[in-house]
Design an enzyme around this catalytic site. Structure first.
Site, PDB file in Angstrom:
ATOM      1  N   HIS A 478       0.430  -1.543   0.062  1.00 27.35           N
ATOM      2  CA  HIS A 478       0.002  -0.144   0.030  1.00 27.35           C
ATOM      3  C   HIS A 478       1.367   1.712  -0.469  1.00 27.35           C
ATOM      4  CE1 HIS A 478      -3.905   2.727   0.522  1.00 27.35           C
ATOM      5  NE2 HIS A 478      -2.995   3.071   1.186  1.00 27.35           N
ATOM      6  N   ASP A 495      -4.257   8.706   3.372  1.00 26.07           N
ATOM      7  CA  ASP A 495      -4.192   7.035   3.183  1.00 26.07           C
ATOM      8  C   ASP A 495      -5.624   7.107   2.591  1.00 26.07           C
ATOM      9  OD1 ASP A 495      -4.720   4.252   3.357  1.00 26.07           O
ATOM     10  OD2 ASP A 495      -2.511   4.365   4.226  1.00 26.07           O
ATOM     11  N   CYS A 548      -3.724   3.414  -5.500  1.00 22.86           N
ATOM     12  CA  CYS A 548      -3.438   3.887  -3.810  1.00 22.86           C
ATOM     13  C   CYS A 548      -1.821   4.906  -4.729  1.00 22.86           C
ATOM     14  CB  CYS A 548      -2.953   2.362  -2.986  1.00 22.86           C
ATOM     15  SG  CYS A 548      -1.987   1.774  -3.348  1.00 22.86           S
TER      16      CYS A 548
END
Length: 589
Positions: A478, A495, A548
């Protein structure tokens, strides 16, 4: 005294004389029927000619009549045969039933026995439509059905199973009735374990969009709980989708690498792609490249409650809902007109927003010319994976690196580092805040080796003269971003999956303390500094498991311009194409 015997013998000879002519006439008609219907069932027993058995049958019936006359009990040891005068067929009665007169359609007996024989109606060709005989018994016996053994074409009997085995269907009217073939097949399917009616299987794509983000979130939580940053854990993720639903199949399996004391050590990240799609090349990245998230089915939602609710229910967004769905196109498809379509929902909102807001949205939806789209398609098309397409900032971008910018692909380190350097070059212009960006390998090395491992990374750079410092964070599978705002003395963790990064901020704040003490010989007052993890409702969140890296780059883009973060998930396909062109030309649009 013997008068009754003479009467009985006379009756016997009289019955024998009467039965011969009708039997021959019926025999011819029966033989023609048997010949006609012999193709229906070869196992069917043909009718026999009445010979001696007819005489014996009549004798037994006469004896029965004599016994009934004198009141003697008399039972036949064999089943009497009844010859129907309507169709000439012979029926065998059950052992519990006795007929007194087989030569007529109505049978009458002595005493309390009253039997009535009912025959089915004749069809125009002389054949009975219902070849069965009903016998009504008045002495406390239930009505019985006597089926005929001579079947016609339109009569019903056995049904055959697919394997050739016969089975009979129960019927209150007849135990041997043939059913039409279509009906038999229908009943057979419906009775065998309920296999006749089945719910259709759900397609592979149905419901995947709803679970995509949740599965990715659970994966991150499981990896977070499994161990520390240096732990090694393999990952294999398989996602199935189709070209028509704007999804591909990607199987990611492998390992990433991280720099530790000058040596790259294995870390939990995919290293190699194996792409299967109807368009575009087979893309495999180099093993030394650490890649972010893999290509997963897209769950991009439309702006509005209606589309959001549909996505929560697991429904795919139909391609004709609005022009916004058409903007979510494939990179490398070569379609030039799709990018120039205006999103109707955003256009409506632009009319109601302020001028500054409209300028920002127009900047995000910058149109690409046909030449730009052609160049982007060529870069994403077939060609040597090691071919260098762009080189700057001591970095070389190959075709394999560029192809990670296709839709639903995971970005790797080279693409993110190159884009971050483009942000630094842009901010050197007047009107932008002073910006410094660390490499994606900075935080892993700082965490594993401490300050001494990264002490030389800021040689010739005074961090405290900068206004904004960006630190891309790669945690296993991630990407996220830490923003150090020296003007406000705060650290923010961004995030796209809503995770918290308090520990990451503490490590970076301690790095600033060590850097200040080493380079300036000044201790930072840590009480003046704050760190904060942005909440999901404060920043845009990804709605799939592959963007992401793109969200991290766009976070950095907006923050480096001191602009509020206003982009959404549905703009990611356009941002990916823009980033391809920006890397090829080494300048931001």
């Amino acid at each position: 005294m013997y008068r009754w015997l003479v009467r009985i013998l006379g009756t016997i000879f009289r019955f024998c004389d009467r039965s011969v002519p009708p039997a021959r006439a019926l025999l011819k008609r029966r033989r023609s029927d048997s010949t006609l219907f012999s193709t229906v069932d070869t196992d069917e027993i043909p009718a026999k000619r009445p010979r001696l058995d007819c005489f014996i049958h009549q004798v037994k019936n006469s004896l029965y009549n004599a016994a009934s006359l004198f009141g003697f009990p008399f039972q036949l040891t064999t089943k009497p045969m009844v010859t129907s005068a309507c169709n000439g067929t012979r029926n065998v009665a059950p052992s519990g039933e006795v007929f007194s007169n087989p030569s007529s359609c109505e049978l009458t007996g002595s005493g309390s026995w009253n039997n009535m024989l009912k025959l089915g109606n004749k069809s125009p060709n002389g054949i009975s439509d219902y070849p069965k005989i009903r016998v009504t018994v008045t002495r406390d016996q239930p009505r019985r059905v006597l089926p005929s053994f001579g079947f016609t074409l339109n009569s019903e009997g056995y049904n055959r199973r697919p394997g050739g085995r016969r089975h009979s269907k129960g019927n209150p009217e007849s135990s041997l009735m043939w059913k039409p073939q279509e009906q038999a097949v229908t009943e057979m399917i419906s009775e065998e374990s309920g296999k006749g009616l089945r719910r259709p299987h759900r397609t592979v794509e149905e419901g995947v969009q709803k679970e995509e983000r949740e599965k990715y979130r659970k994966l991150l939580e499981r990896l977070k709980e499994s161990g520390h940053g240096n732990s090694v854990c393999p990952v294999t993720s398989n996602y199935h989708s189709s070209q028509r639903s704007q999804m591909d199949t990607l199987k990611t399996k492998g390992w990433g690498e991280e720099q530790n004391h000058g040596v790259k050590t294995t870390q939990f990240v995919p290293k190699q792609y194996r792409l299967v799609e109807t368009r575009g090349p087979l893309c495999s990245l180099r093993s030394e490249k650490r890649c972010s998230k893999g290509k997963i089915t897209d769950t991009e939602k439309m702006v509005g409650i209606r589309f959001e609710n549909e996505s929560r229910r697991g429904y795919q967004l139909e391609p004709d809902l609005s022009e916004e769905v058409s903007a979510r196109l494939r990179l490398g498809s070569g379609s030039n007109g799709l990018l120039r379509r205006k999103v109707s929902i955003i256009e409506t909102k632009e009319k109601n927003c302020s001028g500054k807001e409209r300028d920002r949205r127009t900047d995000d939806l910058l149109e690409l010319t046909e030449d730009m789209e052609k160049e982007i398609s060529n870069a994403l098309g077939h060609g040597p994976q090691d071919e260098i397409l762009s080189s700057a900032f001591k970095l070389r971008i190959t075709r394999g690196d560029i192809q990670t910018l296709k839709n639903y692909h995971w970005l790797n380190d080279e693409v993110i580092n190159f884009y971050m350097n483009l942000l630094v070059e842009r901010n050197k212009k007047q009107g932008y805040p002073a910006l410094h960006v660390f490499s994606t390998f900075f935080y892993p090395k700082l965490k594993s080796g401490g300050y001494q491992a990264v002490k030389r990374w800021t040689k010739g750079v005074n961090l405290f003269e900068q206004e904004i410092i960006l630190v891309p964070i790669h945690r296993k599978v991630h990407w996220s971003l830490v923003v150090i705002d020296l003007r406000k003395k705060c650290l923010k963790y961004l995030d796209s999956m809503g995770q918290k990064g308090h520990r990451i901020c503490e490590i970076l704040l301690q790095y600033l303390q060590d850097e200040s003490k080493t380079k300036r010989n000044i201790d930072l007052n840590l009480l003046e500094w704050t760190h904060y993890s942005m909440k999901p409702h404060e920043i845009p969140q990804q709605l799939n498991g592959s963007d992401c890296g793109m969200f991290t780059c766009k976070y950095a883009d907006y923050i480096s311009r001191d602009k509020p973060i206003t982009f959404t998930q549905h703009q990611m396909p356009l941002f990916r194409k823009k980033m391809v062109w920006e890397i090829l030309h080494q300048q931001l649009l």
